[in-house]
Scaffold this motif. Structure first.
Motif, PDB file in Angstrom:
ATOM      1  N   THR A   7       0.795  -1.109  -0.003  1.00  0.00           N
ATOM      2  CA  THR A   7      -0.060   0.010  -0.012  1.00  0.00           C
ATOM      3  C   THR A   7       0.742   1.305  -0.115  1.00  0.00           C
ATOM      4  OG1 THR A   7      -0.016  -0.181   2.216  1.00  0.00           O
ATOM      5  CG2 THR A   7      -1.816  -1.101   1.163  1.00  0.00           C
ATOM      6  N   PRO A   8       0.451   2.378  -0.620  1.00  0.00           N
ATOM      7  CA  PRO A   8      -0.715   2.174  -1.515  1.00  0.00           C
ATOM      8  C   PRO A   8      -0.517   1.735  -2.887  1.00  0.00           C
ATOM      9  CG  PRO A   8       0.341   4.441  -1.444  1.00  0.00           C
ATOM     10  CD  PRO A   8       1.178   3.735  -0.573  1.00  0.00           C
ATOM     11  N   SER A   9      -1.524   1.649  -3.588  1.00  0.00           N
ATOM     12  CA  SER A   9      -1.342   0.935  -4.907  1.00  0.00           C
ATOM     13  C   SER A   9      -0.629   2.263  -5.786  1.00  0.00           C
ATOM     14  CB  SER A   9      -2.599   0.691  -5.538  1.00  0.00           C
ATOM     15  OG  SER A   9      -3.590   1.610  -5.609  1.00  0.00           O
ATOM     16  N   HIS A  10      -1.139   3.328  -5.693  1.00  0.00           N
ATOM     17  CA  HIS A  10      -0.480   4.545  -6.301  1.00  0.00           C
ATOM     18  C   HIS A  10      -0.319   5.750  -5.412  1.00  0.00           C
ATOM     19  CE1 HIS A  10      -0.823   7.281 -10.292  1.00  0.00           C
ATOM     20  NE2 HIS A  10       0.354   7.360  -9.671  1.00  0.00           N
ATOM     21  N   GLN A  11       0.794   6.266  -5.539  1.00  0.00           N
ATOM     22  CA  GLN A  11       1.231   7.480  -4.569  1.00  0.00           C
ATOM     23  C   GLN A  11       1.673   8.533  -5.531  1.00  0.00           C
ATOM     24  OE1 GLN A  11       1.954   7.508  -0.702  1.00  0.00           O
ATOM     25  NE2 GLN A  11       1.691   9.667  -1.133  1.00  0.00           N
ATOM     26  N   VAL A  12       0.984   9.929  -5.402  1.00  0.00           N
ATOM     27  CA  VAL A  12       1.466  10.926  -6.213  1.00  0.00           C
ATOM     28  C   VAL A  12       2.018  12.017  -5.074  1.00  0.00           C
ATOM     29  CG1 VAL A  12       0.727  13.035  -7.760  1.00  0.00           C
ATOM     30  CG2 VAL A  12      -0.199  10.518  -7.861  1.00  0.00           C
ATOM     31  N   GLY A  16      10.795  16.673  -3.404  1.00  0.00           N
ATOM     32  CA  GLY A  16      10.772  17.122  -1.888  1.00  0.00           C
ATOM     33  C   GLY A  16      10.317  16.686  -0.581  1.00  0.00           C
ATOM     34  N   GLN A  17       9.127  15.968  -0.993  1.00  0.00           N
ATOM     35  CA  GLN A  17       8.113  15.419   0.003  1.00  0.00           C
ATOM     36  C   GLN A  17       8.675  14.131   0.233  1.00  0.00           C
ATOM     37  OE1 GLN A  17       5.646  16.968   1.766  1.00  0.00           O
ATOM     38  NE2 GLN A  17       6.535  18.633   0.644  1.00  0.00           N
ATOM     39  N   GLU A  18       8.463  13.624   1.418  1.00  0.00           N
ATOM     40  CA  GLU A  18       8.740  12.316   2.095  1.00  0.00           C
ATOM     41  C   GLU A  18       7.697  11.314   1.855  1.00  0.00           C
ATOM     42  OE1 GLU A  18      10.409  11.369   6.340  1.00  0.00           O
ATOM     43  OE2 GLU A  18       8.222  10.656   6.339  1.00  0.00           O
ATOM     44  N   SER A  87      10.392   8.443  -9.735  1.00  0.00           N
ATOM     45  CA  SER A  87       9.079   8.055 -10.059  1.00  0.00           C
ATOM     46  C   SER A  87       9.264   6.719 -10.631  1.00  0.00           C
ATOM     47  CB  SER A  87       8.647   8.912 -11.293  1.00  0.00           C
ATOM     48  OG  SER A  87       8.188  10.400 -10.682  1.00  0.00           O
ATOM     49  N   ALA A  88       8.563   5.753 -10.329  1.00  0.00           N
ATOM     50  CA  ALA A  88       8.798   4.519 -10.698  1.00  0.00           C
ATOM     51  C   ALA A  88       7.732   3.369 -10.129  1.00  0.00           C
ATOM     52  CB  ALA A  88      10.164   3.759 -10.221  1.00  0.00           C
ATOM     53  N   MET A  89       7.716   2.162 -10.417  1.00  0.00           N
ATOM     54  CA  MET A  89       6.573   1.095  -9.725  1.00  0.00           C
ATOM     55  C   MET A  89       7.931   0.610  -8.663  1.00  0.00           C
ATOM     56  SD  MET A  89       4.000  -0.225  -9.771  1.00  0.00           S
ATOM     57  CE  MET A  89       2.934  -0.685 -11.151  1.00  0.00           C
ATOM     58  N   TYR A  90       7.486   0.503  -7.623  1.00  0.00           N
ATOM     59  CA  TYR A  90       8.203  -0.004  -6.323  1.00  0.00           C
ATOM     60  C   TYR A  90       7.521  -1.460  -5.948  1.00  0.00           C
ATOM     61  CZ  TYR A  90      10.786   4.271  -6.160  1.00  0.00           C
ATOM     62  OH  TYR A  90      11.572   5.143  -6.335  1.00  0.00           O
ATOM     63  N   GLY A 107       2.861  -4.087  -6.114  1.00  0.00           N
ATOM     64  CA  GLY A 107       3.863  -3.066  -6.687  1.00  0.00           C
ATOM     65  C   GLY A 107       3.093  -1.513  -6.126  1.00  0.00           C
ATOM     66  N   THR A 108       3.750  -0.682  -5.920  1.00  0.00           N
ATOM     67  CA  THR A 108       3.426   0.587  -5.760  1.00  0.00           C
ATOM     68  C   THR A 108       3.707   1.559  -6.710  1.00  0.00           C
ATOM     69  OG1 THR A 108       3.046   0.574  -3.292  1.00  0.00           O
ATOM     70  CG2 THR A 108       3.424   2.915  -4.145  1.00  0.00           C
ATOM     71  N   ARG A 109       2.720   2.318  -7.521  1.00  0.00           N
ATOM     72  CA  ARG A 109       3.309   3.026  -8.370  1.00  0.00           C
ATOM     73  C   ARG A 109       3.470   4.665  -7.993  1.00  0.00           C
ATOM     74  NH1 ARG A 109       4.235   3.390 -13.416  1.00  0.00           N
ATOM     75  NH2 ARG A 109       3.231   1.179 -13.705  1.00  0.00           N
ATOM     76  N   LEU A 110       4.801   5.182  -7.775  1.00  0.00           N
ATOM     77  CA  LEU A 110       5.096   6.326  -7.144  1.00  0.00           C
ATOM     78  C   LEU A 110       5.290   7.470  -8.351  1.00  0.00           C
ATOM     79  CD1 LEU A 110       5.894   8.373  -4.798  1.00  0.00           C
ATOM     80  CD2 LEU A 110       8.348   7.359  -5.234  1.00  0.00           C
ATOM     81  N   THR A 111       4.729   8.464  -8.390  1.00  0.00           N
ATOM     82  CA  THR A 111       4.690   9.542  -9.293  1.00  0.00           C
ATOM     83  C   THR A 111       4.975  10.774  -8.375  1.00  0.00           C
ATOM     84  OG1 THR A 111       2.716   8.527 -10.910  1.00  0.00           O
ATOM     85  CG2 THR A 111       3.519  11.068 -11.012  1.00  0.00           C
ATOM     86  N   VAL A 112       6.304  11.217  -8.993  1.00  0.00           N
ATOM     87  CA  VAL A 112       6.758  12.733  -8.157  1.00  0.00           C
ATOM     88  C   VAL A 112       6.566  13.825  -9.317  1.00  0.00           C
ATOM     89  CG1 VAL A 112       8.668  13.591  -7.196  1.00  0.00           C
ATOM     90  CG2 VAL A 112       8.403  11.226  -6.976  1.00  0.00           C
TER      91      VAL A 112
END
Lengths: 113, 112
Positions: A7-12, A16-18, A87-90, A107-112
């Protein structure tokens, strides 16, 4: 059948944020891993964790990254100050002690931004 | 250093025809080799693995792979493709530690 969950499945997030990505391993597994896949690239190893400490880490896993098992169940990956290139899938993976087979989460998709 | 090379980034087959996904490895010793599949929005699922017990390895969903030392290959095959086989397939090996070394992946498309 037991599964690794993330979790989460997708994080935007803003640059600079944690962020903290969470993984719930399969019960009784002993080894834990994080991998990432930047869009269009290979899946890359980040870090392995065993017996409450990092056993191996890649060059990618710099001081901005950390891992822990805060409560003995969740396995987390923290990125202290995100960059656009994070930004990637983790993917989290866990492994029992008697085999080299790893079990992956979705996976969690992180979008920065 | 251990590595794997997946020779095709995309493969298209017609439903009911054979599937061949190619993987070559590089290793200084007898490797552990794996094939995983990833369906959209799902985690990577183990199809099969080679651990030197037998050169022909049978996996789930009718897939199998043959370890050929002389060719340093571990190609994945299936006699007859099904629509549900459409996914991304990864060939992997391990390093001296347990970490996985991934190939670049092969996206399998199955045509009706």
């Amino acid at each position: 059948e037991p599964e690794v969950t993330q979790t989460p499945s997708h994080q935007v997030t803003q640059m600079g944020q944690e962020v903290i990505l969470r993984c719930v391993p399969i019960s009784n597994h002993l080894y834990f891993y994080w991998y990432r896949q930047i869009l269009g690239q290979k899946v890359e190893f980040l870090v392995s964790f065993y017996n409450n400490e990092i056993s191996e880490k890649s060059e990618i896993f710099d001081d901005q990254f950390s891992v822990e098992r805060p409560d003995g169940s969740n396995f987390t990956l923290k990125i202290r100050s995100t960059k656009l290139e994070d930004s990637a899938m983790y993917f989290c993976a866990t492994q029992p002690g008697f085999t080299d087979t790893q079990y992956f989460g979705p996976g969690t998709r992180l979008t920065v931004l | 250093a251990q590595s794997v090379t997946q020779l095709d980034s995309h493969v298209s087959v017609s439903e009911g025809t054979p599937v061949l996904l190619r993987c070559n490895y590089s290793s200084s010793y007898s490797p552990s080799l794996f094939w995983y599949v990833q369906h959209p929005n799902k985690g990577l699922q183990l199809l099969l693995k080679y651990t030197s017990a037998a050169t022909l390895v049978k996996g789930i969903n009718g897939f199998e792979a043959e370890f050929k030392k002389s060719e340093t290959s571990f190609h994945l095959t299936k006699p007859s493709a099904h629509m549900s086989d459409a996914a991304e397939y990864f060939c992997l090996t391990t390093s001296g530690t347990y970490k996985y070394i991934f190939g670049t992946g092969t996206r399998l498309k199955v045509l009706a």
